[in-house]
Design a protein around this motif. Structure first.
Motif, mmCIF file in Angstrom:
data_model
loop_
_atom_site.group_PDB
_atom_site.id
_atom_site.type_symbol
_atom_site.label_atom_id
_atom_site.label_comp_id
_atom_site.label_asym_id
_atom_site.label_seq_id
_atom_site.Cartn_x
_atom_site.Cartn_y
_atom_site.Cartn_z
ATOM 1 N N VAL A 1 61.266 26.571 43.868
ATOM 2 C CA VAL A 1 62.117 27.773 43.962
ATOM 3 C C VAL A 1 62.945 27.803 45.246
ATOM 4 C CG1 VAL A 1 60.527 29.163 42.581
ATOM 5 C CG2 VAL A 1 60.450 29.346 45.049
ATOM 6 N N ALA A 2 62.695 26.868 46.168
ATOM 7 C CA ALA A 2 63.441 26.881 47.435
ATOM 8 C C ALA A 2 64.938 26.795 47.172
ATOM 9 C CB ALA A 2 62.986 25.727 48.318
ATOM 10 N N GLY A 3 65.688 27.726 47.729
ATOM 11 C CA GLY A 3 67.143 27.729 47.547
ATOM 12 C C GLY A 3 67.590 28.425 46.275
ATOM 13 N N LYS A 4 66.654 28.949 45.488
ATOM 14 C CA LYS A 4 67.015 29.607 44.222
ATOM 15 C C LYS A 4 66.934 31.133 44.370
ATOM 16 C CE LYS A 4 67.103 25.661 41.901
ATOM 17 N NZ LYS A 4 65.876 24.880 41.766
ATOM 18 N N ASP A 5 67.710 31.817 43.552
ATOM 19 C CA ASP A 5 67.722 33.282 43.622
ATOM 20 C C ASP A 5 66.546 33.915 42.886
ATOM 21 O OD1 ASP A 5 70.008 33.121 45.061
ATOM 22 O OD2 ASP A 5 71.356 33.806 43.470
ATOM 23 N N ASP A 6 66.225 33.387 41.695
ATOM 24 C CA ASP A 6 65.210 34.035 40.861
ATOM 25 C C ASP A 6 63.795 33.732 41.357
ATOM 26 O OD1 ASP A 6 67.186 34.995 39.251
ATOM 27 O OD2 ASP A 6 66.878 33.556 37.626
ATOM 28 N N CYS A 7 62.895 34.703 41.161
ATOM 29 C CA CYS A 7 61.474 34.455 41.387
ATOM 30 C C CYS A 7 60.893 33.913 40.078
ATOM 31 C CB CYS A 7 60.760 35.749 41.767
ATOM 32 S SG CYS A 7 61.340 36.423 43.344
ATOM 33 N N LEU A 8 59.885 33.065 40.178
ATOM 34 C CA LEU A 8 59.279 32.474 38.979
ATOM 35 C C LEU A 8 57.858 32.990 38.805
ATOM 36 C CD1 LEU A 8 60.272 28.671 39.033
ATOM 37 C CD2 LEU A 8 61.514 30.600 38.083
ATOM 38 N N VAL A 9 57.460 33.155 37.543
ATOM 39 C CA VAL A 9 56.111 33.637 37.240
ATOM 40 C C VAL A 9 55.422 32.692 36.267
ATOM 41 C CG1 VAL A 9 54.728 35.576 36.395
ATOM 42 C CG2 VAL A 9 56.952 36.015 37.431
ATOM 43 N N GLY A 10 54.173 32.375 36.553
ATOM 44 C CA GLY A 10 53.396 31.527 35.652
ATOM 45 C C GLY A 10 51.918 31.866 35.746
ATOM 46 N N ARG A 11 51.084 30.998 35.150
ATOM 47 C CA ARG A 11 49.618 31.170 35.167
ATOM 48 C C ARG A 11 49.189 32.560 34.721
ATOM 49 N NH1 ARG A 11 46.190 28.306 38.177
ATOM 50 N NH2 ARG A 11 44.927 29.016 36.448
ATOM 51 N N ILE A 12 49.907 33.136 33.747
ATOM 52 C CA ILE A 12 49.537 34.487 33.295
ATOM 53 C C ILE A 12 48.293 34.361 32.409
ATOM 54 C CG2 ILE A 12 50.283 36.566 32.077
ATOM 55 C CD1 ILE A 12 53.155 35.809 32.678
ATOM 56 N N ARG A 13 47.271 35.100 32.761
ATOM 57 C CA ARG A 13 46.030 35.028 31.973
ATOM 58 C C ARG A 13 45.232 36.310 32.107
ATOM 59 N NH1 ARG A 13 45.959 32.743 36.796
ATOM 60 N NH2 ARG A 13 44.055 32.535 38.000
ATOM 61 N N LYS A 14 44.413 36.567 31.102
ATOM 62 C CA LYS A 14 43.584 37.778 31.089
ATOM 63 C C LYS A 14 42.449 37.655 32.081
ATOM 64 C CE LYS A 14 43.670 40.981 28.176
ATOM 65 N NZ LYS A 14 44.392 42.242 28.493
ATOM 66 N N ASP A 15 42.100 38.773 32.692
ATOM 67 C CA ASP A 15 40.852 38.843 33.438
ATOM 68 C C ASP A 15 39.901 39.680 32.600
ATOM 69 O OD1 ASP A 15 38.737 39.198 35.070
ATOM 70 O OD2 ASP A 15 39.740 40.546 36.468
ATOM 71 N N GLU A 16 38.920 39.040 32.016
ATOM 72 C CA GLU A 16 38.016 39.733 31.080
ATOM 73 C C GLU A 16 36.956 40.546 31.810
ATOM 74 O OE1 GLU A 16 38.803 39.782 28.072
ATOM 75 O OE2 GLU A 16 39.890 37.928 27.578
ATOM 76 N N THR A 17 36.915 40.501 33.147
ATOM 77 C CA THR A 17 35.843 41.223 33.863
ATOM 78 C C THR A 17 36.157 42.704 34.051
ATOM 79 O OG1 THR A 17 36.762 40.792 36.075
ATOM 80 C CG2 THR A 17 35.274 39.117 35.174
ATOM 81 N N VAL A 18 37.416 43.108 33.757
ATOM 82 C CA VAL A 18 37.786 44.539 33.835
ATOM 83 C C VAL A 18 38.528 44.877 32.540
ATOM 84 C CG1 VAL A 18 37.925 44.755 36.360
ATOM 85 C CG2 VAL A 18 39.910 43.920 35.095
ATOM 86 N N PRO A 19 38.625 46.178 32.162
ATOM 87 C CA PRO A 19 39.232 46.511 30.866
ATOM 88 C C PRO A 19 40.654 45.986 30.674
ATOM 89 C CG PRO A 19 38.075 48.399 31.782
ATOM 90 C CD PRO A 19 38.020 47.334 32.816
ATOM 91 N N ASN A 20 41.574 46.245 31.580
ATOM 92 C CA ASN A 20 42.966 45.808 31.374
ATOM 93 C C ASN A 20 43.441 44.963 32.554
ATOM 94 O OD1 ASN A 20 43.212 47.236 28.938
ATOM 95 N ND2 ASN A 20 43.640 49.115 30.070
ATOM 96 N N GLY A 21 42.824 43.818 32.728
ATOM 97 C CA GLY A 21 43.137 42.989 33.898
ATOM 98 C C GLY A 21 43.971 41.769 33.533
ATOM 99 N N LEU A 22 44.898 41.421 34.435
ATOM 100 C CA LEU A 22 45.773 40.262 34.207
ATOM 101 C C LEU A 22 45.985 39.545 35.539
ATOM 102 C CD1 LEU A 22 47.174 39.705 31.430
ATOM 103 C CD2 LEU A 22 49.266 40.655 32.431
ATOM 104 N N TRP A 23 46.004 38.225 35.488
ATOM 105 C CA TRP A 23 46.349 37.412 36.662
ATOM 106 C C TRP A 23 47.758 36.850 36.495
ATOM 107 C CZ3 TRP A 23 43.864 37.011 41.118
ATOM 108 C CH2 TRP A 23 42.487 37.187 41.180
ATOM 109 N N LEU A 24 48.511 36.804 37.597
ATOM 110 C CA LEU A 24 49.829 36.152 37.577
ATOM 111 C C LEU A 24 49.984 35.350 38.876
ATOM 112 C CD1 LEU A 24 50.329 39.496 36.847
ATOM 113 C CD2 LEU A 24 52.390 38.489 35.959
#
Ligand SMILES: NC(=O)c1ccc[n+]([C@@H]2O[C@H](COP(=O)([O-])OP(=O)(O)OC[C@H]3O[C@@H](n4cnc5c(N)ncnc54)[C@H](OP(=O)(O)O)[C@@H]3O)[C@@H](O)[C@H]2O)c1
Length: 348
Positions: A297-320
């Motif tokens: 992402v160095a030198g780029k305008d947009d932010c990038l998102v990945g590794r999206i996954r559920k966290d099953e240890t809490v009711p509505n948890g998500l990792w990004l």
């Protein structure tokens, strides 16, 4: 001649230099440009749109005739000089922490709360870089009601300023020179990596301290991540906790973010919301090793998102995993976007 009289305060610094590139790239309607820095930079010349402009010393009378003053010379300079700029008739977009939590000063990420710009009294604050990058990844998910954020950041050395780049470069070279010496002389000596401004060696290391320690064992950087999102998202009850870490990366911050939402949010829905949002891109195919990295992402305008996954240890948890160039979206680009939004000159 149409356009605006612009001043860049801290023009010789890491953020200031990036601002000059962005003003040119985005064809910001600059009618005249004044480059301001400390006495140390007097007489330095910096290219802008094919001209060579001389750096002037920042003084209280530096803002005569200026419409927009982009400040990135540290909080002390902002506290000392922003009011002089406003008195001269300029609108200040400030990159430092000086005014961020002042209730009279809007704290703005244009993709999220551009409407707050209207309430300015001469100063508009740019949020902390880690706050911006984290919220760029999270704002598309707001409809699910984000109520808690836990983040750990991996922050590049350029986040400390131009000196941070130099310190990592010097220590890396010292390490490499020792390795070469060992290989040619048959010795086995260890390089001594002397810290100058970071509290510990930064090459081949991690430092869980950015800025000074304040209340509750948090650093000043961490407290910015706790409080600023509440103001930007206009969610005074938002719970945020953070650990911020300096890492031996030249440019771009990465943030591991855990959220809890009011309503269930599936991974597929989160991906779809991020795909549609402005200023952020989904980069999430872990099986193909596709996830954001700082170098990417160095030198780029947009932010990038990945590794999206559920966290099953809490009711509505998500990792990004959210990564952005902190010199661009985390600082200079966001500031220029604020100015564009204020003036109604956002490029199509
Ligand atoms: N680096 C980042 O990723 C980042 C991200 C978000 C926000 N910020 C904020 O942006 C600001 C600048 O950061 P930076 O990383 O660009 O720092 P930097 O590379 O150290 O640059 C500092 C700038 O401030 C100028 N300056 C220092 N003392 C001054 C004085 N007494 N009078 C006038 N100018 C003076 C310097 O001029 P000389 O060259 O003449 O010394 C230089 O232009 C800080 O408030 C920082 O917290 C930085």
């Amino acid at each position: 001649m149409a356009g605006y009289h612009v001043a860049v305060v801290g023009a010789t610094g890491a953020v200031g230099q990036e601002m000059l590139s962005i003003l040119q790239e985005r064809k910001f309607p600059v009618r005249s440009l004044r480059l301001l820095a400390s006495k140390r930079s007097l007489g330095k010349r910096i290219p802008f749109r094919g001209e060579s402009l001389e750096v002037e010393e920042l003084k209280r009378n530096s803002f005569r005739g200026i419409d927009i003053a982009l400040f990135s010379a540290g909080a002390e300079r902002s506290k000392q000089f922003a009011s002089a700029a406003v008195k001269s008739g300029a609108v200040v977009v400030d990159n430092s922490s000086a005014f961020r939590m002042d209730p009279k000063v809007p704290l703005v990420v244009p993709e999220i709360n551009a409407e707050d710009i209207r309430n300015h009294n001469g100063i508009i604050a740019n949020p902390n870089c880690t706050t911006i990058i984290t919220l760029m990844g999270l704002y598309p998910l707001r409809s699910s009601g984000i109520r808690r954020i836990i983040l750990s950041s991996y922050q590049a050395v350029s986040g400390a300023g131009a000196w941070g780049i130099e310190e990592l470069r010097r220590q890396t070279l010292e390490w490499a020179l020792q390795e070469i010496k060992n290989a040619t002389m048959g010795t086995d000596d260890k390089a001594v990596l002397r810290p100058e401004k970071f509290p510990h060696p930064i090459a081949f290391n991690l430092i869980p301290q950015i800025d000074v320690f304040l209340e509750g064992g948090y650093t000043k950087e961490e407290l910015k991540c706790l409080y600023e999102p509440r103001k930007i998202l206009n969610q005074p009850d938002l719970q945020v906790s953070a650990t911020t870490v300096r890492v031996p990366v030249f440019r771009s911050h990465a943030v591991s973010v855990h959220i809890e939402t009011e309503r269930p949010l599936s991974v597929a829905r989160a991906r779809s919301l991020i795909r549609k949002a402005r200023g952020v891109r989904l980069h999430d195919q872990p099986e193909k090793a596709k996830y954001p990295t700082p170098v990417q992402v160095a030198g780029k305008d947009d932010c990038l998102v990945g590794r999206i996954r559920k966290d099953e240890t809490v009711p509505n948890g998500l990792w990004l995993w959210i990564v952005g160039d902190q010199l661009r979206k985390g600082a200079a680009l966001n500031a220029v976007q604020i100015a564009e939004s204020l003036l109604g000159t956002t490029p199509g």
